[in-house]
Design a protein around this motif. Sequence first.
Motif, PDB file in Angstrom:
ATOM      1  N   ALA A   1       0.831  -1.201   0.000  1.00 24.25           N
ATOM      2  CA  ALA A   1       0.000   0.000   0.000  1.00 24.25           C
ATOM      3  C   ALA A   1       0.870   1.256   0.000  1.00 24.25           C
ATOM      4  O   ALA A   1       0.573   2.242  -0.699  1.00 24.25           O
ATOM      5  CB  ALA A   1      -0.937  -0.011   1.207  1.00 24.25           C
TER       6      ALA A   1
ATOM      7  N   TYR B   1       2.288   1.815  -3.467  1.00 21.30           N
ATOM      8  CA  TYR B   1       1.356   2.265  -4.498  1.00 21.30           C
ATOM      9  C   TYR B   1       0.599   3.527  -4.095  1.00 21.30           C
ATOM     10  O   TYR B   1      -0.363   3.910  -4.750  1.00 21.30           O
ATOM     11  CB  TYR B   1       0.353   1.154  -4.813  1.00 21.30           C
ATOM     12  N   ARG B   2       1.047   4.182  -3.058  1.00 20.55           N
ATOM     13  CA  ARG B   2       0.306   5.339  -2.548  1.00 20.55           C
ATOM     14  C   ARG B   2       0.092   6.406  -3.610  1.00 20.55           C
ATOM     15  O   ARG B   2      -0.980   7.020  -3.678  1.00 20.55           O
ATOM     16  CB  ARG B   2       1.055   5.939  -1.352  1.00 20.55           C
TER      17      ARG B   2
ATOM     18  N   SER C   1     -10.306   4.006  -3.141  1.00 24.57           N
ATOM     19  CA  SER C   1      -9.173   4.923  -3.306  1.00 24.57           C
ATOM     20  C   SER C   1      -9.355   5.889  -4.464  1.00 24.57           C
ATOM     21  O   SER C   1      -8.476   6.732  -4.692  1.00 24.57           O
ATOM     22  CB  SER C   1      -7.877   4.125  -3.527  1.00 24.57           C
TER      23      SER C   1
ATOM     24  N   LEU D   1      -4.640   0.656   1.072  1.00 24.73           N
ATOM     25  CA  LEU D   1      -4.282   1.705   0.121  1.00 24.73           C
ATOM     26  C   LEU D   1      -5.165   2.937   0.316  1.00 24.73           C
ATOM     27  O   LEU D   1      -4.679   4.077   0.279  1.00 24.73           O
ATOM     28  CB  LEU D   1      -4.403   1.173  -1.306  1.00 24.73           C
TER      29      LEU D   1
ATOM     30  N   THR E   1      -3.917   4.716   3.368  1.00 30.78           N
ATOM     31  CA  THR E   1      -2.617   5.335   3.091  1.00 30.78           C
ATOM     32  C   THR E   1      -2.783   6.613   2.268  1.00 30.78           C
ATOM     33  O   THR E   1      -2.034   7.577   2.447  1.00 30.78           O
ATOM     34  CB  THR E   1      -1.712   4.343   2.336  1.00 30.78           C
ATOM     35  N   ARG E   2      -3.788   6.625   1.411  1.00 25.95           N
ATOM     36  CA  ARG E   2      -4.044   7.791   0.570  1.00 25.95           C
ATOM     37  C   ARG E   2      -4.953   8.816   1.258  1.00 25.95           C
ATOM     38  O   ARG E   2      -5.352   9.803   0.639  1.00 25.95           O
ATOM     39  CB  ARG E   2      -4.661   7.344  -0.765  1.00 25.95           C
TER      40      ARG E   2
END
Length: 351
Positions: A205, A208-209, A237, A330, A333-334
């Motif tokens: 994650a 690929y942020r 996301s 993800l 994280t975003r």
Amino acid sequence: MSERGQGMAADIAEQPAGYARLLDDEHATAIAEVAAQVAARRPRHVVFVGRGTSDHAALYAAYLTEIRLGLPVASASPSAITLFGARPDLSDALVIGVSQSGGSPDLTAVLDVARASGALTLAVTNNPSSPLATSAELSIDVAAGHERAVAATKTYTAELLALLLLIEGVRAGDGRLPAEERAAIAALPELAEKTLADDGVTELARRYRFAARMVTTGRGYAYPTARETALKLMETSYLPSLAFSGADLLHGPLAMTDPDVPVLAVVGSGPGGQSMRDVVTRLGERRADVVTVGAEDVPGAAGRLAVPAVDEKYAPLLDILPLQKLALALALTRGEDPDAPRGLKKVTETI
């Protein structure tokens, strides 16, 4: 974990228990009885109808139907009935509506028209008192319980398992699965628990942020997993994600893959998995950032989300689990809230 995402995390964690619940005597017997009734009617072809996540579950069932039952399969176009007034002759068909809520008017309309034309109709839902379930001649309750997050997780896998039990029950003729198959399916709750215990998604994650887009791919039984993963990434996301069958990816879309486009490839056992190994090789030649989902490392991939090795037709019930966790991680994280994606509701009504 922060307050954001707790609902989705809880839904994901409940899936092994959901599998066990569907396999208990009460629910397994109910599905077996429906399967026996379907087998007795001897439909000549099967038509599925669903939207979104449930359509992906229906796609899995379509592969099972063609491969395990040898029956041709079609996907209904609800708008042909609801917008254009079509009244197809489905008199020799089994028409299966798949919907978590059972509340979509267009799906109910398809089953109403199909039943009026003489089709055997079946609803697969998480709401046995829904309009879809009451309009169908037969129904199956996937018994997933209340889902906290808007993005579906445990209802999806409950649909997968219910459809697997249905189709294998039809294949048996009387709904009763052979002992060897019952044992293999009975192992799924424990295998799902083991799969969810692996926390390999956290680093992925972070990696690929800042991705601008992603590609997901699989073949055969794994293709619905690729499509459902892409939907989860977009829902949670807001990350543009394109899903391709492994074969279709090589017919043109391969040209867009490069080191800046992450690819999630579902690579299991059997013919579908072997074909996907060749796809991963081609992606590796383009230096694509490929992470596989499967039981073994694949040459050309930069990483792997591990799942236990099972027969290819059972794998979708395990392969999706780390990918759901990745979508959750993800999104967090975003800085997003996967429990309540913007603009989405749990029940989407279309006509």
